[in-house]
Design a protein around this motif. Structure first.
Motif, PDB file in Angstrom:
ATOM      1  N   ALA A  88       0.864  -1.183   0.000  1.00 28.22           N
ATOM      2  CA  ALA A  88       0.000   0.000   0.000  1.00 28.22           C
ATOM      3  C   ALA A  88       0.894   1.224   0.000  1.00 28.22           C
ATOM      4  O   ALA A  88       1.802   1.329   0.821  1.00 28.22           O
ATOM      5  CB  ALA A  88      -0.897  -0.004   1.220  1.00 28.22           C
ATOM      6  N   LEU A  89       0.663   2.130  -0.956  1.00 28.24           N
ATOM      7  CA  LEU A  89       1.410   3.379  -0.999  1.00 28.24           C
ATOM      8  C   LEU A  89       0.483   4.457  -0.451  1.00 28.24           C
ATOM      9  O   LEU A  89      -0.515   4.814  -1.071  1.00 28.24           O
ATOM     10  CB  LEU A  89       1.830   3.686  -2.434  1.00 28.24           C
ATOM     11  N   LEU A  90       0.818   4.917   0.739  1.00 31.18           N
ATOM     12  CA  LEU A  90      -0.090   5.777   1.486  1.00 31.18           C
ATOM     13  C   LEU A  90       0.435   7.207   1.509  1.00 31.18           C
ATOM     14  O   LEU A  90       1.647   7.423   1.594  1.00 31.18           O
ATOM     15  CB  LEU A  90      -0.204   5.215   2.913  1.00 31.18           C
ATOM     16  N   GLY A  91      -0.453   8.146   1.447  1.00 31.77           N
ATOM     17  CA  GLY A  91      -0.037   9.539   1.523  1.00 31.77           C
ATOM     18  C   GLY A  91      -1.227  10.437   1.283  1.00 31.77           C
ATOM     19  O   GLY A  91      -2.223  10.017   0.697  1.00 31.77           O
ATOM     20  N   GLU A  92      -1.111  11.682   1.741  1.00 33.66           N
ATOM     21  CA  GLU A  92      -2.196  12.629   1.533  1.00 33.66           C
ATOM     22  C   GLU A  92      -2.200  13.082   0.085  1.00 33.66           C
ATOM     23  O   GLU A  92      -1.270  12.814  -0.664  1.00 33.66           O
ATOM     24  CB  GLU A  92      -2.008  13.833   2.450  1.00 33.66           C
ATOM     25  N   ASN A  93      -3.239  13.834  -0.286  1.00 34.10           N
ATOM     26  CA  ASN A  93      -3.258  14.374  -1.645  1.00 34.10           C
ATOM     27  C   ASN A  93      -2.073  15.287  -1.833  1.00 34.10           C
ATOM     28  O   ASN A  93      -1.729  16.055  -0.943  1.00 34.10           O
ATOM     29  CB  ASN A  93      -4.544  15.149  -1.892  1.00 34.10           C
ATOM     30  N   GLY A  94      -1.471  15.193  -2.996  1.00 40.67           N
ATOM     31  CA  GLY A  94      -0.329  16.051  -3.265  1.00 40.67           C
ATOM     32  C   GLY A  94       0.942  15.575  -2.609  1.00 40.67           C
ATOM     33  O   GLY A  94       1.941  16.287  -2.577  1.00 40.67           O
ATOM     34  N   SER A  95       0.959  14.334  -2.083  1.00 41.91           N
ATOM     35  CA  SER A  95       2.187  13.858  -1.455  1.00 41.91           C
ATOM     36  C   SER A  95       3.092  13.187  -2.478  1.00 41.91           C
ATOM     37  O   SER A  95       4.203  12.786  -2.153  1.00 41.91           O
ATOM     38  CB  SER A  95       1.851  12.897  -0.317  1.00 41.91           C
ATOM     39  N   GLY A  96       2.619  13.061  -3.704  1.00 42.15           N
ATOM     40  CA  GLY A  96       3.479  12.555  -4.765  1.00 42.15           C
ATOM     41  C   GLY A  96       3.361  11.066  -5.033  1.00 42.15           C
ATOM     42  O   GLY A  96       4.201  10.509  -5.732  1.00 42.15           O
ATOM     43  N   LYS A  97       2.306  10.433  -4.523  1.00 42.48           N
ATOM     44  CA  LYS A  97       2.137   8.988  -4.736  1.00 42.48           C
ATOM     45  C   LYS A  97       1.958   8.674  -6.220  1.00 42.48           C
ATOM     46  O   LYS A  97       2.649   7.833  -6.789  1.00 42.48           O
ATOM     47  CB  LYS A  97       0.892   8.447  -4.009  1.00 42.48           C
ATOM     48  N   THR A  98       1.003   9.377  -6.816  1.00 40.87           N
ATOM     49  CA  THR A  98       0.685   9.084  -8.210  1.00 40.87           C
ATOM     50  C   THR A  98       1.851   9.449  -9.119  1.00 40.87           C
ATOM     51  O   THR A  98       2.181   8.712 -10.040  1.00 40.87           O
ATOM     52  CB  THR A  98      -0.585   9.843  -8.632  1.00 40.87           C
ATOM     53  N   THR A  99       2.489  10.576  -8.835  1.00 41.29           N
ATOM     54  CA  THR A  99       3.638  10.983  -9.641  1.00 41.29           C
ATOM     55  C   THR A  99       4.717   9.908  -9.609  1.00 41.29           C
ATOM     56  O   THR A  99       5.278   9.537 -10.644  1.00 41.29           O
ATOM     57  CB  THR A  99       4.222  12.302  -9.097  1.00 41.29           C
ATOM     58  N   LEU A 100       4.978   9.395  -8.423  1.00 41.93           N
ATOM     59  CA  LEU A 100       6.023   8.370  -8.275  1.00 41.93           C
ATOM     60  C   LEU A 100       5.684   7.148  -9.121  1.00 41.93           C
ATOM     61  O   LEU A 100       6.531   6.624  -9.853  1.00 41.93           O
ATOM     62  CB  LEU A 100       6.135   7.985  -6.800  1.00 41.93           C
ATOM     63  N   MET A 101       4.432   6.711  -9.042  1.00 43.25           N
ATOM     64  CA  MET A 101       4.048   5.517  -9.784  1.00 43.25           C
ATOM     65  C   MET A 101       3.970   5.789 -11.282  1.00 43.25           C
ATOM     66  O   MET A 101       4.236   4.915 -12.092  1.00 43.25           O
ATOM     67  CB  MET A 101       2.701   4.991  -9.269  1.00 43.25           C
ATOM     68  N   ASN A 102       3.621   7.036 -11.646  1.00 45.03           N
ATOM     69  CA  ASN A 102       3.602   7.385 -13.061  1.00 45.03           C
ATOM     70  C   ASN A 102       4.982   7.281 -13.688  1.00 45.03           C
ATOM     71  O   ASN A 102       5.119   7.100 -14.891  1.00 45.03           O
ATOM     72  CB  ASN A 102       3.057   8.804 -13.257  1.00 45.03           C
ATOM     73  N   MET A 103       6.010   7.397 -12.854  1.00 43.85           N
ATOM     74  CA  MET A 103       7.363   7.247 -13.395  1.00 43.85           C
ATOM     75  C   MET A 103       7.677   5.774 -13.636  1.00 43.85           C
ATOM     76  O   MET A 103       8.515   5.450 -14.470  1.00 43.85           O
ATOM     77  CB  MET A 103       8.374   7.890 -12.455  1.00 43.85           C
TER      78      MET A 103
END
Lengths: 327, 520
Positions: free
Chosen positions: B34-49
């Motif tokens: 589980a990759l946990l974090g608030e909005n804008g914490s960069g979860k999606t950006t990290l996975m998009n890479m």
């Protein structure tokens, strides 16, 4: 009877010009590029083929028929492709507004065409003097045995070979879009580029190829008009432009299906020329008749919008530019 | 433990904004991370890479022990990495099968039968249900998600990344998804779930990795942690996860809705004979699969949607006078002195003007009152300052166009303006959608305060846990009909979820699909 046949013939020849324009534009629009430069691109195709043929014919004493054909066709198709490339570079790479770019291309193309058309006329010794008879005859040749088959021969076989080329291209494009993987990919690019991108499709490449080749096909409409329809001459009028707009209208009429462009373009041809075969029309009422193709397109738009069937609407991302890292 | 993917010191910026700074993350083989974090914490950006949408500015990525460069989604597929994005990457007018084979190289023709066979094989193995010939626009949200997962598996993905997969699902659908995810894990695949819902993390994951403000905070096996500790890692300080709910004090009827029916533009009924009463001093929750008529319900009350004849919405003012709202325009309703505040779902479309700053947006609600030719910016500016300070809106300046603010701040501006009008009825649609835990709790607190002040609050929500904790009663819509009004203190997630999907008194007992499409 002979009146009906002559209307059919006029419709087929007229329809072929806009069929080329429309099929090329469908290809471009399927990639999400709404190229309103179709009239300009048809000018480019027409003038380039005429210039190529003119210089070749004036350079040699006995023009080779095959070379005439290759030069006229190659110049026309190539110039139109370059028109598409300019449009593509502006809208795909620089992400300029598609409508503005397209309209500019139309203005550019008609100016370019009429400027050099006028110059050619001057070179040839005065207005209306230019004629590339040898090349035109290659474009207008038809098989005597078939064209003599009575009514059938007259309706089906009294045309230059580009009429059949238009049919072949329309059918091929329809098959390509519907049945092949590349066609599926192209449709995906126009519907939802970021989805296509995520599926590993090179969106930029598809957009460029579809826009350039589409422009090339549209440009063939200009070649056909110049070489066959007006027999290898140039008139500094706005006929090509009005035909180009009709081609854009035809794209909507066909609901973006190339095969529909076949009957659609002939229907437009019949509607357009009908005034000629109805007696008792004055000059002003003739003009009213010429409006019919546009009215039919409006009716189709209304009908399609009312039915709201997703498949009959244009590509969802039509007119939008694509940038992968957009947030 | 064998690593499927290792990301080392990854950084990525968008202009001035650092989305990820030096993040290192490992994904093991056969685990659910589980990759946990608030909005804008960069979860999606990290996975998009990882999925090739973005390319890192700095850092290295290793897949199966070898360093790789993922420059496009195609590269990601070649490395057997598949990502299911929050906004589905599907072509609406294509069938399921066409979407699945999109972009694949094998063969030039579309071999429809072979594709359908392979889809069925995958579905059988993991327990999916999918019709290869169905068009995407005819699918429900959950079916689209299933399709996305099948698409990734069809391409041979061994590492699956799901971006907030449960945001749009009902509890039952979520259960099904989690079962499928566990099947995939048992099949040896690695699954990454991006989420900010703590209870889901606890339920499904083996290990949790936490990001905060673009930085990696740490990772911990799920069995060694609890929601409070995770929340602390996520926010950076201890937060109370409890929503305070007071008993309604002296509830009085405020809105009496009778037989409210609404048809959409195509003449299809989207709301049928809905009757209920909203009381001042309580929070009435509205639950339902998205597109079940929630939007139409609120808009019909606010005078933005035309209600069918026979519908009635009686407003009872605090002093006891009554008036009918159906058939009136929003400005008429306002002129009647009805203090109705509406926080719509589409914040920048219906709520605020994106290109204008905070004072101008405040003024939208009040400019009609001021007389004369010129505008008086003073009161609006003071209100904007007030909202900024009390709700802690982060903005470079008051005049900054609101569309440039983050989602949470935009919502605060909108809610602040609506509350400043001192409403007697406050309607909110998905008020916390896309907001982080902190901001969400601020909004919950504000709503509870309004309730204590005697306002009738109508809260359309999608997170059932929150609805059950925040509201006093929950109205459940199913396919445009009122299916249940439950007491939020005694109802369960399951009972609400059931009422959302199975229409009572439905003879066939058929499941009603959401997405606003009813199959007659």
């Amino acid at each position: 009877m002979s009146q009906i046949i002559s209307l059919m013939q006029a419709a087929v020849v007229f329809g072929t010009v806009i069929m080329f324009g429309a099929v090329g534009e469908i290809l471009s629009e399927k990639s999400g590029n709404l190229n309103l430069g179709v009239p300009g691109i048809m000018y480019l195709g027409g003038i380039a083929s005429l210039m190529g043929a003119f210089y070749y014919e004036s350079a040699v004493a006995e023009p080779n028929k095959l070379l005439c054909l290759i030069i006229a066709l190659g110049c026309g198709f190539g110039a139109a492709c370059i028109g598409g490339l300019i449009y593509g570079f502006l809208t795909i790479t620089l992400r300029a507004n598609q409508n503005v770019t397209g309209l500019t291309l139309t203005i550019f193309g008609s100016g370019f065409g009429n400027f050099f058309g006028g110059s050619l006329n001057k070179l040839a010794g005065g207005v209306g003097q230019i004629s590339v008879a040898a090349t035109s005859s290659v474009f207008r040749a038809y098989i005597p045995a078939l064209s003599n088959l009575g009514y059938i021969g007259k309706v089906f076989f009294t045309y230059g070979w580009m009429v059949y080329l238009a049919l072949a291209i329309a059918i091929f494009c329809g098959w390509f879009l519907k049945r092949t993987k590349r066609g599926l990919n192209l449709r995906a690019v126009g519907e939802n580029p970021s989805t296509a991108d995520a599926a590993g499709i090179s969106v930029i490449r598809y957009k460029y190829l579809a826009t350039c080749l589409g422009a090339g096909i549209s440009g063939l409409g200009g070649v056909f008009y110049t070489m066959d329809y007006i027999k290898g001459t140039w008139g500094n009028d706005l006929t090509i432009e009005s035909l180009g707009w009709l081609a854009v209208a035809l794209v909507i009429f066909t609901t973006w299906k190339p095969v529909n462009a076949i009957w659609g373009s002939y229907l437009f041809g019949i509607l357009y020329w009908m005034y000629f075969y109805i007696s008792g029309l004055t000059r002003s009422t003739q003009e009213l008749f010429k409006m019919i193709p546009y009215l039919v397109t409006l009716a189709v738009l209304v009908f399609v919008s009312m039915k709201r069937k997703r498949e009959n609407l244009g590509p969802a991302a039509l007119g939008l530019s694509f940038f992968r890292e957009e947030r | 433990m064998e690593y499927a993917v290792q990301m080392k010191n990854i950084s990525k910026s968008f202009g001035e904004v650092k989305a990820n700074s030096s993040v290192s993350l490992d994904i093991c083989k056969g685990e659910i991370l589980a990759l946990l974090g608030e909005n804008g914490s960069g979860k999606t950006t990290l996975m998009n890479m990882l999925s090739g949408i973005y390319y890192p500015d700095e850092g290295q990525i290793f897949v199966g022990g070898e360093e790789v460069s993922i420059r496009s989604p195609k590269d990601a597929y070649d490395l057997k990495i598949g990502m299911i994005h929050q906004h589905f990457k599907l072509v609406d007018v294509f069938t399921a099968a066409e979407n699945i084979v999109l972009g694949l190289k094998e063969g030039k023709r579309l071999g429809k039968r072979a594709v359908a066979d392979r889809i069925r094989e995958i579905c059988g193995r993991y327990g999916f249900e999918i019709d290869p010939d169905r068009k995407v626009y005819d699918m429900t949200v959950s079916q689209k998600q299933t399709l996305e997962i099948v698409k990734a598996l069809y391409r041979g993905a061994d590492i699956l990344i799901l971006d907030e997969p449960t945001a749009v699902l009902t509890p039952q659908e979520t259960e099904k998804l989690f079962a499928v995810i566990k099947n995939m894990k048992n099949d040896g695949k690695s699954v990454v779930i991006i989420t900010h819902k703590l209870h889901e993390v606890m339920e499904v994951s083996d290990r949790v990795a936490v990001l905060r403000k673009g930085e990696f905070v740490g990772s911990i096996p799920t069995c060694q942690t609890d929601p409070e500790r995770l929340a602390e890692m996520m926010v950076g300080r201890s937060v109370s996860l409890n929503i305070e709910r007071s008993e309604p004090v002296n509830p009085t009827p405020r809105l009496i809705v009778k037989n409210l029916s609404v048809r959409n533009g195509e003449g299809v009924p989207v709301l049928e004979n809905v009757s209920f009463t909203a009381y001042g001093g309580e929070i009435l929750g509205v639950a339902g699969v998205s597109g079940s008529g929630q939007k139409e319900l609120l808009e019909a009350i606010a005078g933005l949607q035309k209600a069918e004849s026979g519908s009635s919405v009686i407003y009872v003012a605090p002093d006891g006078t009554q008036c009918e709202l159906v058939g009136k325009r929003p400005s008429d309703i306002h002129d009647l002195g009805v203090q109705l505040s509406f926080v719509p779902e589409d914040r920048l479309g219906m709520g605020l003007v994106g290109g204008m700053g905070m004072p101008e947006n405040m003024m939208l609600k009040s400019y009609r009152k001021s007389k004369g030719f010129f505008m008086d910016m003073g009161p609006s500016r003071r209100l904007a300052e007030n909202v900024r300070d009390t709700l802690e809106v982060t903005t470079p300046s008051l005049g900054t166009p609101v569309r440039k603010l983050s989602g949470g701040n935009v919502q605060k501006v909108l809610v602040g303006r609506e509350l400043a009008a001192e409403p007697t009825v406050l309607m909110t649609a998905y008020a916390v959608r896309g907001l982080d835990i902190n901001t969400s709790h601020t909004i919950y607190r504000l709503l509870s305060e309004q309730k204590k002040a005697g306002v009738a609050v109508i809260y359309v929500g999608e997170d059932l846990d929150v609805l059950l904790e925040l509201c006093d009663r929950i109205l459940v819509l199913c396919a445009g009909r009122l299916n249940d009004i439950a007491d939020a203190r005694t109802a369960t997630k399951e009972s609400i979820g059931y009422a959302m999907t199975y229409l009572k008194n439905n003879k066939a007992g058929d499941r009603i699909d959401g997405g606003g499409q009813k199959h007659a």
